[in-house]
Design a protein around this motif. Structure first.
Motif, PDB file in Angstrom:
ATOM      1  N   ASP A 594       0.850  -1.190   0.000  1.00 50.62           N
ATOM      2  CA  ASP A 594       0.000   0.000   0.000  1.00 50.62           C
ATOM      3  C   ASP A 594       0.885   1.239   0.000  1.00 50.62           C
ATOM      4  OD1 ASP A 594      -2.011  -1.823   0.189  1.00 50.62           O
ATOM      5  OD2 ASP A 594      -2.309  -1.577   2.353  1.00 50.62           O
ATOM      6  N   PRO A 595       0.807   2.087  -1.026  1.00 52.48           N
ATOM      7  CA  PRO A 595       1.755   3.198  -1.162  1.00 52.48           C
ATOM      8  C   PRO A 595       1.634   4.263  -0.084  1.00 52.48           C
ATOM      9  CG  PRO A 595       0.034   3.322  -2.839  1.00 52.48           C
ATOM     10  CD  PRO A 595      -0.117   2.003  -2.163  1.00 52.48           C
ATOM     11  N   GLU A 596       0.424   4.434   0.474  1.00 50.25           N
ATOM     12  CA  GLU A 596       0.251   5.527   1.431  1.00 50.25           C
ATOM     13  C   GLU A 596       1.038   5.318   2.715  1.00 50.25           C
ATOM     14  OE1 GLU A 596      -3.131   2.598   1.905  1.00 50.25           O
ATOM     15  OE2 GLU A 596      -2.140   3.658   0.242  1.00 50.25           O
ATOM     16  N   LYS A 597       1.406   4.063   3.022  1.00 49.23           N
ATOM     17  CA  LYS A 597       2.135   3.781   4.253  1.00 49.23           C
ATOM     18  C   LYS A 597       3.655   3.774   4.053  1.00 49.23           C
ATOM     19  CE  LYS A 597      -1.385   2.695   7.055  1.00 49.23           C
ATOM     20  NZ  LYS A 597      -1.610   3.294   8.382  1.00 49.23           N
ATOM     21  N   ILE A 598       4.093   3.602   2.802  1.00 47.90           N
ATOM     22  CA  ILE A 598       5.513   3.341   2.557  1.00 47.90           C
ATOM     23  C   ILE A 598       6.381   4.544   2.893  1.00 47.90           C
ATOM     24  CG2 ILE A 598       7.203   2.920   0.724  1.00 47.90           C
ATOM     25  CD1 ILE A 598       5.250   1.007  -0.526  1.00 47.90           C
ATOM     26  N   SER A 599       5.939   5.759   2.548  1.00 47.05           N
ATOM     27  CA  SER A 599       6.782   6.936   2.751  1.00 47.05           C
ATOM     28  C   SER A 599       7.174   7.100   4.211  1.00 47.05           C
ATOM     29  CB  SER A 599       6.068   8.193   2.252  1.00 47.05           C
ATOM     30  OG  SER A 599       4.833   8.355   2.918  1.00 47.05           O
ATOM     31  N   GLU A 600       6.272   6.781   5.124  1.00 50.92           N
ATOM     32  CA  GLU A 600       6.599   6.886   6.548  1.00 50.92           C
ATOM     33  C   GLU A 600       7.654   5.863   6.945  1.00 50.92           C
ATOM     34  OE1 GLU A 600       3.048   6.500   8.798  1.00 50.92           O
ATOM     35  OE2 GLU A 600       1.942   7.985   7.627  1.00 50.92           O
ATOM     36  N   ALA A 601       7.583   4.653   6.342  1.00 55.34           N
ATOM     37  CA  ALA A 601       8.510   3.579   6.705  1.00 55.34           C
ATOM     38  C   ALA A 601       9.922   3.839   6.206  1.00 55.34           C
ATOM     39  CB  ALA A 601       8.004   2.257   6.146  1.00 55.34           C
ATOM     40  N   LEU A 602      10.078   4.725   5.208  1.00 51.65           N
ATOM     41  CA  LEU A 602      11.402   4.934   4.620  1.00 51.65           C
ATOM     42  C   LEU A 602      12.267   5.903   5.405  1.00 51.65           C
ATOM     43  CD1 LEU A 602      10.493   5.063   0.826  1.00 51.65           C
ATOM     44  CD2 LEU A 602      11.295   3.133   2.191  1.00 51.65           C
ATOM     45  N   ASP A 603      11.758   6.436   6.473  1.00 54.10           N
ATOM     46  CA  ASP A 603      12.550   7.303   7.340  1.00 54.10           C
ATOM     47  C   ASP A 603      13.119   6.442   8.466  1.00 54.10           C
ATOM     48  OD1 ASP A 603      13.708   9.357   8.680  1.00 54.10           O
ATOM     49  OD2 ASP A 603      11.841  10.168   9.518  1.00 54.10           O
ATOM     50  N   PHE A 604      14.361   5.947   8.262  1.00 52.94           N
ATOM     51  CA  PHE A 604      14.898   5.035   9.270  1.00 52.94           C
ATOM     52  C   PHE A 604      16.339   5.378   9.620  1.00 52.94           C
ATOM     53  CE2 PHE A 604      15.115   2.903   5.076  1.00 52.94           C
ATOM     54  CZ  PHE A 604      16.480   2.774   4.916  1.00 52.94           C
ATOM     55  N   ASP A 605      16.737   4.898  10.795  1.00 47.53           N
ATOM     56  CA  ASP A 605      18.087   5.056  11.308  1.00 47.53           C
ATOM     57  C   ASP A 605      18.910   3.851  10.856  1.00 47.53           C
ATOM     58  OD1 ASP A 605      20.418   5.291  12.700  1.00 47.53           O
ATOM     59  OD2 ASP A 605      19.503   5.613  14.657  1.00 47.53           O
ATOM     60  N   ASN A 606      20.028   4.095  10.194  1.00 49.35           N
ATOM     61  CA  ASN A 606      20.835   3.004   9.663  1.00 49.35           C
ATOM     62  C   ASN A 606      21.525   2.180  10.733  1.00 49.35           C
ATOM     63  OD1 ASN A 606      20.773   2.383   6.922  1.00 49.35           O
ATOM     64  ND2 ASN A 606      21.803   4.289   6.386  1.00 49.35           N
ATOM     65  N   LYS A 607      21.384   2.549  11.983  1.00 45.82           N
ATOM     66  CA  LYS A 607      21.983   1.764  13.060  1.00 45.82           C
ATOM     67  C   LYS A 607      21.038   0.678  13.554  1.00 45.82           C
ATOM     68  CE  LYS A 607      25.583   4.495  13.058  1.00 45.82           C
ATOM     69  NZ  LYS A 607      26.872   4.034  12.502  1.00 45.82           N
ATOM     70  N   ILE A 608      19.827   0.617  12.990  1.00 50.05           N
ATOM     71  CA  ILE A 608      18.817  -0.350  13.441  1.00 50.05           C
ATOM     72  C   ILE A 608      18.645  -1.424  12.377  1.00 50.05           C
ATOM     73  CG2 ILE A 608      16.384  -0.645  14.095  1.00 50.05           C
ATOM     74  CD1 ILE A 608      16.380   2.256  14.978  1.00 50.05           C
ATOM     75  N   LYS A 609      18.493  -2.676  12.785  1.00 51.05           N
ATOM     76  CA  LYS A 609      18.231  -3.746  11.833  1.00 51.05           C
ATOM     77  C   LYS A 609      16.891  -3.500  11.160  1.00 51.05           C
ATOM     78  CE  LYS A 609      21.107  -7.486  13.612  1.00 51.05           C
ATOM     79  NZ  LYS A 609      21.170  -8.911  13.962  1.00 51.05           N
ATOM     80  N   LEU A 610      16.860  -3.655   9.863  1.00 57.53           N
ATOM     81  CA  LEU A 610      15.710  -3.213   9.084  1.00 57.53           C
ATOM     82  C   LEU A 610      14.497  -4.108   9.244  1.00 57.53           C
ATOM     83  CD1 LEU A 610      17.538  -2.001   5.864  1.00 57.53           C
ATOM     84  CD2 LEU A 610      16.552  -0.629   7.689  1.00 57.53           C
ATOM     85  N   GLY A 611      14.686  -5.371   9.602  1.00 58.81           N
ATOM     86  CA  GLY A 611      13.525  -6.225   9.875  1.00 58.81           C
ATOM     87  C   GLY A 611      12.704  -5.667  11.008  1.00 58.81           C
ATOM     88  N   ALA A 612      13.398  -5.264  12.070  1.00 62.49           N
ATOM     89  CA  ALA A 612      12.712  -4.684  13.230  1.00 62.49           C
ATOM     90  C   ALA A 612      12.093  -3.336  12.871  1.00 62.49           C
ATOM     91  CB  ALA A 612      13.693  -4.523  14.381  1.00 62.49           C
ATOM     92  N   HIS A 613      12.795  -2.545  12.054  1.00 63.86           N
ATOM     93  CA  HIS A 613      12.270  -1.231  11.701  1.00 63.86           C
ATOM     94  C   HIS A 613      10.992  -1.326  10.861  1.00 63.86           C
ATOM     95  CE1 HIS A 613      11.955   2.854  10.211  1.00 63.86           C
ATOM     96  NE2 HIS A 613      11.909   2.355   8.975  1.00 63.86           N
ATOM     97  N   PHE A 614      10.994  -2.176   9.822  1.00 68.90           N
ATOM     98  CA  PHE A 614       9.855  -2.228   8.908  1.00 68.90           C
ATOM     99  C   PHE A 614       8.654  -2.973   9.497  1.00 68.90           C
ATOM    100  CE2 PHE A 614      13.143  -1.741   5.424  1.00 68.90           C
ATOM    101  CZ  PHE A 614      12.763  -0.445   5.094  1.00 68.90           C
ATOM    102  N   GLN A 615       8.873  -3.819  10.492  1.00 68.54           N
ATOM    103  CA  GLN A 615       7.764  -4.572  11.069  1.00 68.54           C
ATOM    104  C   GLN A 615       6.708  -3.616  11.633  1.00 68.54           C
ATOM    105  OE1 GLN A 615       7.485  -7.965  10.803  1.00 68.54           O
ATOM    106  NE2 GLN A 615       5.397  -7.485  11.461  1.00 68.54           N
ATOM    107  N   GLY A 616       5.487  -3.807  11.236  1.00 64.91           N
ATOM    108  CA  GLY A 616       4.392  -2.952  11.697  1.00 64.91           C
ATOM    109  C   GLY A 616       4.175  -1.723  10.845  1.00 64.91           C
ATOM    110  N   LYS A 617       5.014  -1.516   9.831  1.00 64.70           N
ATOM    111  CA  LYS A 617       4.901  -0.311   9.000  1.00 64.70           C
ATOM    112  C   LYS A 617       4.562  -0.625   7.539  1.00 64.70           C
ATOM    113  CE  LYS A 617       8.329   2.337  11.681  1.00 64.70           C
ATOM    114  NZ  LYS A 617       8.780   1.278  12.593  1.00 64.70           N
ATOM    115  N   ILE A 618       4.652  -1.885   7.123  1.00 64.59           N
ATOM    116  CA  ILE A 618       4.433  -2.255   5.734  1.00 64.59           C
ATOM    117  C   ILE A 618       3.137  -3.059   5.613  1.00 64.59           C
ATOM    118  CG2 ILE A 618       5.399  -3.459   3.733  1.00 64.59           C
ATOM    119  CD1 ILE A 618       6.992  -1.016   4.561  1.00 64.59           C
TER     120      ILE A 618
END
Length: 687
Positions: A594-618
């Motif tokens: 769903d495109p409306e949710k993706i833009s929020e998920a793309l703001d991430f800290d590179n020090k965090i594992k991305l599986g944990a970051h994207f979970q709940g946002k995609i």
């Protein structure tokens, strides 16, 4: 594809074969053509064979020109059991009086039958004779004018073939009934025709078979139409095995050249220059006092000698006659260091390099250079210098030369494979006591090296290795390097995987089982369980996931070895190197989120594992996707870990994701730049 003509069949010179057919043309000709094979397989003879050809020309054709020639000569040969009516020599008889010369097609038809223009007699189409004439022209072509005549005749024959097909198609519409009528087709308007030996009121025998054969002939003629001429040939430079840079005292002529011409029946031709080294004195004198182009060529040669052997110093090479005019000597000077040193006081390797390369530097643009066993009396290091000059020297590259090199040297072969030059390798094998087979190595460097008996201990198949944790890391680096090289442009050094570098997947924690220390000692009990990586490959670049654990990297970062580099991904895993825009494309295009949710998920800290970051946002169709691996401490679930790697590799190779987008990630930009410099240093620039 470029071809050279190597045999005239009318002279019974069928010494070279490709498959079961005599090789009249040799294809895949490139800038650098290496000839290898066993002893006594006619390699040296082949070079002289090229010289003896009456007319050296370079043809272009997108296919196998040798195969096309034999197809042209055999297509109308009656097979055993074929109906006689199909293979009759005469196919059509035409009345030329009604041809309209203002019609471009009919004008070409009339031009084809120009021998009987203006006559009321019927002219007959003999395809067999027509094709034979074209084949004869092709193998005997001598000038651009003769090629133009060939092109014109092929074009005219193509029009006649099209006309014949239309006529036989007209017969097909009437079940083979021979009706001598004027066709209503604009192409055939008012054209009267006949079938030789067939009454106009009768049926034409075997008309379906003839129509099929005509269409096959048309394909053949269309192929002949696509033949072109390559760059104009200017001169042949032949450097034989019988050569020396030493001046033979008292000798007033090039005895080596005279011997070679006599023994091998080579022509006295001003387009062929046999360079034995005995005329080196004269060549230097002519170059120094010649045209401006001659002087430029010689200056480039002096610069090459200075850069290669004297640390870039300015070198002055002169041909000098002694006071009593009895002796002639070549001297080299380095300003402020060496003055008037005789070439004979230099090492034999330097002398040999000078004797072989001076004729090449002073050759006319577009020349063919034939070199027989350049490795003779040449140290392996100088063999590399020689082949590097042919492959990479800017002055020589601008001259547009084509090299044919017969060699037994694995050093020359491996360096040619490592170069950026356009390269082709021809393998010669004995067919029988009178002939040899020529095969082309289509990029299979490994089989070529094996054929020469080269072991990894003599020529490393890969000059360095890139150690990565697993397959996804390998896919990323393949893609990143591809994008980086395309960004640098065509002129940059372009390493080849499997030759210039190779990947090793070490499987994460298994890296601890390897020793990368130069002082590795199997007697050291603390190292008994470790593998010495040096014997896998001495040049190693290791890329590891950071995992936010500085301690695990410290022992490797502390290794101080010129041929070892260790880098980590800065972020926890290699996926953290990707810029957010690439992740956005993946989730939209590949996962259909769903495109409306993706833009929020793309703001991430590179020090965090991305599986944990994207979970709940995609989300996909409003349903949350499980992105994080179960009990994976924040790692991506394998489906997405493998998916994003494949997506990036596919998009980069299709040039839909380019380097400017990737280099938005600073860690990615730095790592790829370091890897490229490491590979280049161990292959090309570091030599």
């Amino acid at each position: 594809m470029n071809f050279i003509r190597i045999t005239n069949p009318d002279k019974n010179e069928q010494e070279y074969f490709q498959g079961n057919d005599p090789a009249l043309f040799l294809g895949d000709i490139n800038e650098l053509n290496i000839i290898v094979g066993a002893n006594n397989s006619r390699k040296s003879r082949f070079l002289r064979h090229i010289i003896r050809q009456e007319h050296q020309m370079l043809f272009t054709y997108n296919g196998d020109l040798n195969q096309l020639y034999w197809q042209t000569s055999r297509i109308l040969v009656r097979p055993a059991g074929g109906p006689d009516e199909v293979w009759e020599n005469k196919w059509l008889a035409l009345s030329l009086d009604n041809l309209n010369e203002t019609n471009i097609h009919q004008g070409k038809i009339k031009s084809y039958f120009h021998r009987k223009a203006g006559s009321n007699d019927l002219d007959a189409l003999s395809l067999r004779v027509a094709l034979q004439n074209l084949g004869d022209q092709l193998i005997n072509m001598a000038t651009h004018e003769s090629f133009q005549a060939f092109e014109d005749q092929v074009t005219e024959l193509a029009e006649v073939i099209n006309m014949a097909i239309m006529i036989y198609q007209h017969l097909a519409r009437h079940d083979g009934k021979h009706m001598n009528v004027s066709s209503g087709d604009e192409f055939l308007y008012s054209l009267r025709y006949g079938i030789p030996g067939v009454n106009p009121a009768a049926y034409v025998p075997c008309w379906t078979e003839r129509l099929t054969l005509l269409k096959e002939v048309r394909i053949c003629v269309e192929a002949l139409q696509s033949i072109g001429l390559g760059r104009e040939f200017k001169q042949i430079i032949y450097i034989p095995v019988l050569r020396t840079a030493r001046r033979l005292e008292g000798l007033k002529e090039d005895l080596f050249q005279t011997t070679i011409k006599k023994q091998y029946h080579l022509p006295d031709d001003n387009k062929v220059s046999i360079e034995t080294g005995l005329a080196l004195y004269e060549k230097i004198g002519l170059a120094r006092n010649g045209s401006r182009e001659d002087i430029r060529n010689f200056n480039a040669f002096e610069k090459f000698v200075g850069d290669t052997f004297y640390q870039g110093q300015e070198v002055h090479i002169v041909a000098r006659r002694s006071h009593n005019a009895a002796n002639e000597h070549i001297h080299i000077s380095l300003p402020g260091e060496l003055e008037d040193i005789s070439i004979h006081d230099l090492g034999d390797g330097v002398q040999s390099i000078i004797a072989m390369l001076l004729p090449i530097f002073t050759a006319r643009d577009g020349s063919w250079v034939l070199i027989d066993e350049p490795e003779d009396h040449l140290h392996p290091g100088y063999q590399l210098i020689f082949i590097q000059a042919l492959a990479a020297n800017e002055h020589l590259l601008k001259k547009g030369l084509k090299y044919f090199i017969n060699t037994h040297s694995n050093h020359i072969l491996s360096e040619a494979l490592l170069s950026n030059a356009g390269l082709e390798i021809f393998v010669f094998n004995r067919k029988d006591e009178k002939a040899s087979l020529i095969k082309t190595i289509n990029g299979n460097e490994h089989s070529t090296l094996e054929m020469l008996g080269v072991l990894n201990t003599s020529v490393l198949i890969s000059n360095c290795t890139l150690w990565v944790e697993g397959i996804t890391d390998r896919l990323y680096l393949k893609a990143f390097l591809f994008a980086y090289l395309n960004h640098l442009g065509a002129e940059c050094y372009r390493p080849k995987e499997g030759l210039n570098y190779a990947f090793i997947e070490y499987g994460g924690k298994n890296l601890a089982h390897y020793s990368f220390d130069e002082d590795f000692s199997p007697e050291d009990e603390s190292l008994l369980e470790k593998i010495d990586s040096y014997f896998l490959n001495s040049n190693v670049f290791v890329l590891a996931d950071h995992d936010m654990n500085d301690e695990k990297h410290e022992p490797f970062l502390a290794i101080n070895r010129n041929n070892f580099r260790y880098r980590h991904t800065v972020g926890p895993e290699i996926e953290n190197l990707l810029p957010p825009s690439v992740w956005g494309k993946y989730f939209l295009e590949e996962v259909s989120c769903d495109p409306e949710k993706i833009s929020e998920a793309l703001d991430f800290d590179n020090k965090i594992k991305l599986g944990a970051h994207f979970q709940g946002k995609i989300f996909k169709k409003g349903v949350e996707l499980k992105i994080e691996k179960l009990q994976g401490n924040g790692t991506l679930e394998y489906r997405y870990k493998r998916g994003i790697a494949g997506f990036v590799h596919r998009k980069v190779m299709a040039k839909e994701i380019l380097w400017p987008e990737l280099e938005a990630s600073e860690p990615l930009r730095n790592i790829v730049g370091e890897i490229y410099q490491f590979i280049a240093g161990k292959n090309y620039k570091g030599r």
